[in-house]
Design an enzyme around this catalytic site. Sequence first.
Site, mmCIF file in Angstrom:
data_model
loop_
_atom_site.group_PDB
_atom_site.id
_atom_site.type_symbol
_atom_site.label_atom_id
_atom_site.label_comp_id
_atom_site.label_asym_id
_atom_site.label_seq_id
_atom_site.Cartn_x
_atom_site.Cartn_y
_atom_site.Cartn_z
ATOM 1 N N HIS A 32 0.866 -1.186 0.000
ATOM 2 C CA HIS A 32 0.000 0.000 0.000
ATOM 3 C C HIS A 32 0.901 1.233 0.000
ATOM 4 C CE1 HIS A 32 1.050 0.178 4.212
ATOM 5 N NE2 HIS A 32 0.592 -1.060 4.381
ATOM 6 N N GLU A 33 0.279 2.414 0.160
ATOM 7 C CA GLU A 33 1.080 3.648 0.054
ATOM 8 C C GLU A 33 2.169 3.765 1.118
ATOM 9 O OE1 GLU A 33 -1.524 7.106 -0.468
ATOM 10 O OE2 GLU A 33 -2.772 5.717 -1.615
ATOM 11 N N HIS A 35 4.142 1.294 2.033
ATOM 12 C CA HIS A 35 5.319 0.636 1.443
ATOM 13 C C HIS A 35 5.910 1.505 0.327
ATOM 14 C CE1 HIS A 35 2.872 -2.925 2.855
ATOM 15 N NE2 HIS A 35 4.028 -3.174 3.418
ATOM 16 N N GLN A 59 7.596 -15.034 12.300
ATOM 17 C CA GLN A 59 7.205 -13.905 13.142
ATOM 18 C C GLN A 59 5.715 -13.903 13.507
ATOM 19 O OE1 GLN A 59 8.461 -11.015 9.994
ATOM 20 N NE2 GLN A 59 6.778 -9.786 10.770
ATOM 21 N N GLU A 146 7.591 3.850 10.252
ATOM 22 C CA GLU A 146 7.411 4.174 11.672
ATOM 23 C C GLU A 146 6.109 3.626 12.248
ATOM 24 O OE1 GLU A 146 8.027 8.363 12.303
ATOM 25 O OE2 GLU A 146 10.192 8.154 11.991
ATOM 26 N N ASP A 148 5.425 0.632 12.608
ATOM 27 C CA ASP A 148 5.906 -0.401 13.529
ATOM 28 C C ASP A 148 7.090 0.176 14.305
ATOM 29 O OD1 ASP A 148 4.156 -2.655 12.823
ATOM 30 O OD2 ASP A 148 5.067 -2.387 10.858
ATOM 31 N N SER A 183 -2.342 0.072 6.571
ATOM 32 C CA SER A 183 -1.850 -1.246 6.975
ATOM 33 C C SER A 183 -2.468 -2.302 6.067
ATOM 34 C CB SER A 183 -2.269 -1.518 8.421
ATOM 35 O OG SER A 183 -2.167 -2.898 8.703
ATOM 36 N N SER A 184 -1.695 -3.352 5.809
ATOM 37 C CA SER A 184 -2.211 -4.434 4.959
ATOM 38 C C SER A 184 -3.422 -5.113 5.606
ATOM 39 C CB SER A 184 -1.124 -5.484 4.742
ATOM 40 O OG SER A 184 0.032 -4.869 4.258
ATOM 41 N N ARG A 185 -3.532 -4.985 6.929
ATOM 42 C CA ARG A 185 -4.640 -5.666 7.625
ATOM 43 C C ARG A 185 -5.932 -4.839 7.641
ATOM 44 N NH1 ARG A 185 -0.054 -7.336 10.761
ATOM 45 N NH2 ARG A 185 0.089 -9.593 10.933
HETATM 46 O O1 PAF Z 1 7.356 -4.920 8.776
HETATM 47 C C1 PAF Z 1 7.265 -5.958 8.089
HETATM 48 O O2 PAF Z 1 6.572 -6.002 7.078
HETATM 49 C C2 PAF Z 1 8.023 -7.197 8.529
HETATM 50 O O3 PAF Z 1 8.062 -7.301 9.909
HETATM 51 C C3 PAF Z 1 9.434 -7.300 7.928
HETATM 52 C C4 PAF Z 1 10.324 -6.148 8.390
HETATM 53 C C5 PAF Z 1 9.344 -7.275 6.404
HETATM 54 C C6 PAF Z 1 10.101 -8.602 8.349
HETATM 55 O O4 PAF Z 1 9.379 -9.704 7.920
#
Ligand code: PAF
Length: 273
Positions: A32-33, A35, A59, A146, A148, A183-185
């Site tokens: 999305h924007e 990224h 993760q 930011e 995250d 967010s992708s979610r």
């Molecule tokens: O922020 C994310 O999308 C993920 O935690 C990352 C940094 C790509 C690691 O998988």
Amino acid sequence: MIITHDLVSFLKARNQLDDKNIAFVPTMGALHEGHLALVKKAREIAKYCIVTIFVNPLQFDQKDDFIRYPKLENEDVKLLEQNQVDLVWFPKVEDIYPPDFATHIVVNGPALLWEGALRKGHFLGVATVVYRLFKFIKPQFACFGEKDWQQIQVIRRMVADLILPVILVNVPIIREKDGLAKSSRNRFLSEKERIKAPFLYKTLQQTYDQLQKGAYLFSALEKARSDLEKAGFNLDYFTAVNKNSLREISNWDSNARLITAARLGTVRLLDNM
Ligand code: PAF
């Protein structure tokens, strides 16, 4: 734009690029924007931009969350092409975690709190994948969003402690017009939840403004939590921390950051200011 899947083709393409001029954007796809702002920054600071798309199983503490994580390879490739990325890599699980893989990166300090305490193994998974990607890609710069905030502090700690030769670059949160952090979610929010979701941002903003004007930290946080709960948010935390250590603070100062995680239905929203 070169698109690679297997490690050998990726390394071949990577080794054609000038070592001192690569900015790396790690992602899990469903772009999305937010990224694209990372890609834009990467293109400003280096000649070449490499993006990885890898939904990192290590993760995710909830299997369901991993399974339902959106996978949109064709759409993602189109967006990256439009944004002039040089090289995209979709790593295979066995390239990141070969069958006998047995070494993990455990970060303590900022990784033990908040997301780290609530999602067991989450930052071990993030640190391990980012470390492996850094080793394969050898970027001069790496860009992280930011949104995250805690993740950035965990990766900073790892880079400093393991003396990794990469410069980390933070990119500010990109928001929808109504303030909701991209967010992708977000796509999993129902119509009603989507209308309610920006209240998290509004509460952060109001609390931040009051604190900047000298409000008492404890009361400002209590009010924010109570407003959010009344509005139907299921709060994991809404608090003020030191921006680097992530430790909770009792007085607001210039090193403070408000951080929050809250659930609306099945969707967990993260934000900070
Ligand atoms: O922020 C994310 O999308 C993920 O935690 C990352 C940094 C790509 C690691 O998988």
